[in-house]
Design a protein around this motif. Structure first.
Motif, PDB file in Angstrom:
ATOM      1  N   GLY A 154      22.660  36.236  76.266  1.00 19.92           N
ATOM      2  CA  GLY A 154      21.919  37.230  77.046  1.00 19.92           C
ATOM      3  C   GLY A 154      22.577  38.603  77.077  1.00 19.92           C
ATOM      4  O   GLY A 154      21.963  39.587  77.463  1.00 19.92           O
ATOM      5  N   ASP A 155      23.858  38.706  76.702  1.00 22.63           N
ATOM      6  CA  ASP A 155      24.516  40.013  76.575  1.00 22.63           C
ATOM      7  C   ASP A 155      24.312  40.504  75.136  1.00 22.63           C
ATOM      8  O   ASP A 155      24.138  39.690  74.222  1.00 22.63           O
ATOM      9  N   ILE A 156      24.365  41.818  74.954  1.00 26.01           N
ATOM     10  CA  ILE A 156      24.137  42.355  73.607  1.00 26.01           C
ATOM     11  C   ILE A 156      25.433  42.981  73.086  1.00 26.01           C
ATOM     12  O   ILE A 156      26.108  43.732  73.811  1.00 26.01           O
ATOM     13  N   TYR A 157      25.771  42.658  71.850  1.00 24.57           N
ATOM     14  CA  TYR A 157      27.023  43.124  71.229  1.00 24.57           C
ATOM     15  C   TYR A 157      26.764  43.976  70.006  1.00 24.57           C
ATOM     16  O   TYR A 157      25.765  43.798  69.299  1.00 24.57           O
ATOM     17  N   PHE A 158      27.726  44.873  69.771  1.00 21.40           N
ATOM     18  CA  PHE A 158      27.725  45.685  68.551  1.00 21.40           C
ATOM     19  C   PHE A 158      28.648  45.025  67.531  1.00 21.40           C
ATOM     20  O   PHE A 158      29.839  44.829  67.806  1.00 21.40           O
ATOM     21  N   PRO A 159      28.112  44.680  66.341  1.00 21.74           N
ATOM     22  CA  PRO A 159      28.978  44.093  65.308  1.00 21.74           C
ATOM     23  C   PRO A 159      29.712  45.206  64.559  1.00 21.74           C
ATOM     24  O   PRO A 159      29.080  46.055  63.933  1.00 21.74           O
ATOM     25  N   VAL A 160      31.042  45.186  64.619  1.00 22.16           N
ATOM     26  CA  VAL A 160      31.788  46.272  63.979  1.00 22.16           C
ATOM     27  C   VAL A 160      31.531  46.301  62.469  1.00 22.16           C
ATOM     28  O   VAL A 160      31.667  47.353  61.830  1.00 22.16           O
ATOM     29  N   ALA A 161      31.124  45.151  61.930  1.00 23.42           N
ATOM     30  CA  ALA A 161      30.826  45.097  60.490  1.00 23.42           C
ATOM     31  C   ALA A 161      29.644  45.993  60.121  1.00 23.42           C
ATOM     32  O   ALA A 161      29.444  46.310  58.937  1.00 23.42           O
ATOM     33  N   LEU A 200      30.758  45.145  73.672  1.00 22.81           N
ATOM     34  CA  LEU A 200      29.584  44.944  74.526  1.00 22.81           C
ATOM     35  C   LEU A 200      28.724  46.205  74.582  1.00 22.81           C
ATOM     36  O   LEU A 200      29.229  47.294  74.866  1.00 22.81           O
ATOM     37  N   LEU A 201      27.439  46.029  74.334  1.00 27.87           N
ATOM     38  CA  LEU A 201      26.500  47.151  74.444  1.00 27.87           C
ATOM     39  C   LEU A 201      25.724  47.087  75.760  1.00 27.87           C
ATOM     40  O   LEU A 201      25.470  48.102  76.401  1.00 27.87           O
ATOM     41  N   TRP A 202      25.312  45.879  76.133  1.00 23.97           N
ATOM     42  CA  TRP A 202      24.464  45.708  77.325  1.00 23.97           C
ATOM     43  C   TRP A 202      24.837  44.399  77.994  1.00 23.97           C
ATOM     44  O   TRP A 202      24.916  43.361  77.314  1.00 23.97           O
ATOM     45  N   ARG A 203      25.112  44.469  79.284  1.00 26.15           N
ATOM     46  CA  ARG A 203      25.549  43.286  80.024  1.00 26.15           C
ATOM     47  C   ARG A 203      24.403  42.851  80.919  1.00 26.15           C
ATOM     48  O   ARG A 203      23.944  43.639  81.770  1.00 26.15           O
ATOM     49  N   HIS A 204      23.933  41.654  80.711  1.00 27.93           N
ATOM     50  CA  HIS A 204      22.788  41.233  81.517  1.00 27.93           C
ATOM     51  C   HIS A 204      23.213  41.052  82.977  1.00 27.93           C
ATOM     52  O   HIS A 204      24.399  40.921  83.283  1.00 27.93           O
ATOM     53  N   GLU A 205      22.241  41.066  83.856  1.00 30.11           N
ATOM     54  CA  GLU A 205      22.528  41.081  85.297  1.00 30.11           C
ATOM     55  C   GLU A 205      23.348  39.865  85.729  1.00 30.11           C
ATOM     56  O   GLU A 205      23.063  38.738  85.318  1.00 30.11           O
TER      57      GLU A 205
END
Ligand code: 5CA
Ligand code: ZN
Length: 409
Positions: A154-161, A200-205
């Motif tokens: 549910g959290d959104i991540y940025f892949p450094v690749a 982390l780009l977006w952390r869900h509630e």
């Protein structure tokens, strides 16, 4: 949000040079801007504790750059953020038993007062993370469209690749990156991530945490993408200088740049990455988390002249790591007193034109504030030694100190 009251800046005769600055990414001195405009993004405070001298040093350093650019006749576009929602702020509010927004607003207001007292020219755009949430959501949506975002529970991540140039800003080994990432708010060991360094780009509630409705679900922004989104909106890709303290080189500025590069498919995010060295107290980096702090506001409350605080900072080159000491402050107070005494010698003013040229030259060479202070010191010595050697009015020296160094005599 509103910034702070701008100091008046006297006009100086002639035009200054565009300064060279040290770019961390290339490891070289580079001209700080080309063209008639100059654009600067400096990472702002996380407002959970009052401005300490380390922060003041950072904003004074980039204030010198802005002043030199203006003196060179350039139009300056200056943007700064306020990280007014993030883990450290929420944790401190919880400890204090107070509302996080009240804490953020109070500390931001104190910061504004500090900056105004130190005669730091405010940014044209002063942007809070909360007010930037729509920009952040849009940026994350664009990353998603490009396959540069993924979900972990549910959290959104940025892949450094996703950034072929990942690592070019910070220039660290994988081991160093991993260590710093863990130290500075990252979560290298979280299961489900593709690479330990993905950020982390977006952390869900989460229960008890603030959250905003969005197309990404209810949640709040991660830290790095906040500066990516604000800089892209207000300056666009390829702005001149991104600045901050050297603790931001990794992961913060690397992640900001990599996300922007992945999002736009172009590079660079900034042409130069410029860093203030760390200011320490009692042998350790001054930091809100360690609590070894000297506050600008406390010094002011103790009747220290803000111009002496500024001079104490300017006695060190911005790239130097240095230690705040009472002796350093006393030396700055004496210097200020001496400059003011020299400026009162109305019939004096030895070599005022040389002071302007000397200070301009010093700033042009990677913002060499100590060299600039030495130029004014030499003038003060000569003027006080020979108060009757009338040449030019000390007004020019006063204006030079004010316009270029932000020191009002
Ligand atoms: N809000 C983020 C940046 S987006 C942040 O780092 N906030 S801060 O409040 O921790 O720091 C504000 C600025 O002061 C940053 O540019 C940081 O690099 C700089 N800074 C923090 N501590 C020091 C220090 N001891 N010496 C010099 N600069 C410092
Ligand atoms: Zn930032």
């Amino acid at each position: 949000m509103k910034a702070w009251v701008a100091p008046e800046v006297p006009r100086l005769p002639g035009v200054g040079q565009v300064p060279l600055v040290h770019d961390h990414a290339s490891g070289q001195r580079r001209v700080s801007t080309r063209g008639e405009q100059a654009s600067l993004y400096v990472c702002g405070i996380t407002p959970y504790d009052a401005t300490h001298i380390g922060h003041s040093a950072t904003y004074v350093a980039f204030d010198l750059l802005g002043r030199a650019w203006r003196d060179a006749g350039l139009i300056v576009r200056y943007v700064q953020n306020v990280t007014d929602v993030d883990d450290p702020l929420l944790e401190r509010a919880e400890q204090n038993g107070e509302d996080w927004q009240v804490l953020a607003e109070r500390q931001t207001e104190l910061f504004r007062d500090d900056m105004a007292a130190l005669r730091v020219i405010p940014p044209a755009e002063y942007v809070g993370a909360v007010e930037a949430i729509p920009l952040v959501v849009e940026a994350i949506e664009r990353l998603r469209e490009r396959g540069a975002a993924y979900d972990v529970d549910g959290d959104i991540y940025f892949p450094v690749a996703a950034d072929p140039n990942f690592g070019q800003v910070s220039r660290l080994s994988p081991g160093e990156m991993r260590e710093l990432f863990a130290e500075r708010g990252g979560d290298p060991d979280r299961p489900g991530k593709r690479d330990p360094l993905d950020s982390l780009l977006w952390r869900h509630e989460r229960p008890g945490e603030p959250a905003w409705e969005s197309s990404l679900g209810r949640g709040r922004p991660g830290w790095h993408v906040e500066c990516t989104a604000i800089a892209l909106r207000h300056l666009g890709m390829g702005f001149d200088v991104q600045g901050g303290g050297s603790d931001l080189i990794f992961p913060h500025h690397q992640m900001c740049a990599s996300a922007a590069q992945a999002l736009t498919g172009s590079s660079p995010f900034a042409h130069a990455y410029v860093y203030q060295g760390m200011v320490a107290l009692d042998g350790e980096k001054m930091s809100k988390s360690k609590g070894n702090l000297v506050f600008s506001s406390q010094l002011r409350a103790d009747s220290v002249d803000p111009m002496a605080i500024r001079l104490a900072v300017l006695a060190h080159h911005y790239r130097e790591d240095w230690e705040w000491t009472t002796d350093g402050l006393r030396a700055a107070e004496q210097r200020l007193e001496r400059w003011r005494a020299a400026a009162r010698v109305l019939t004096g003013g030895a070599h005022a034109g040389k002071v302007l040229d000397g200070v301009r030259d010093a700033l042009a060479a990677d913002l060499d504030a100590p060299a600039a202070l030495a130029v004014v010191d030499a003038w003060a010595d000569a003027t006080l030694a020979d108060g009757t050697a009338a040449s030019e009015s000390p007004t020019l020296v006063r204006d030079t100190c004010d316009a270029l160094l932000g020191i009002k005599l």
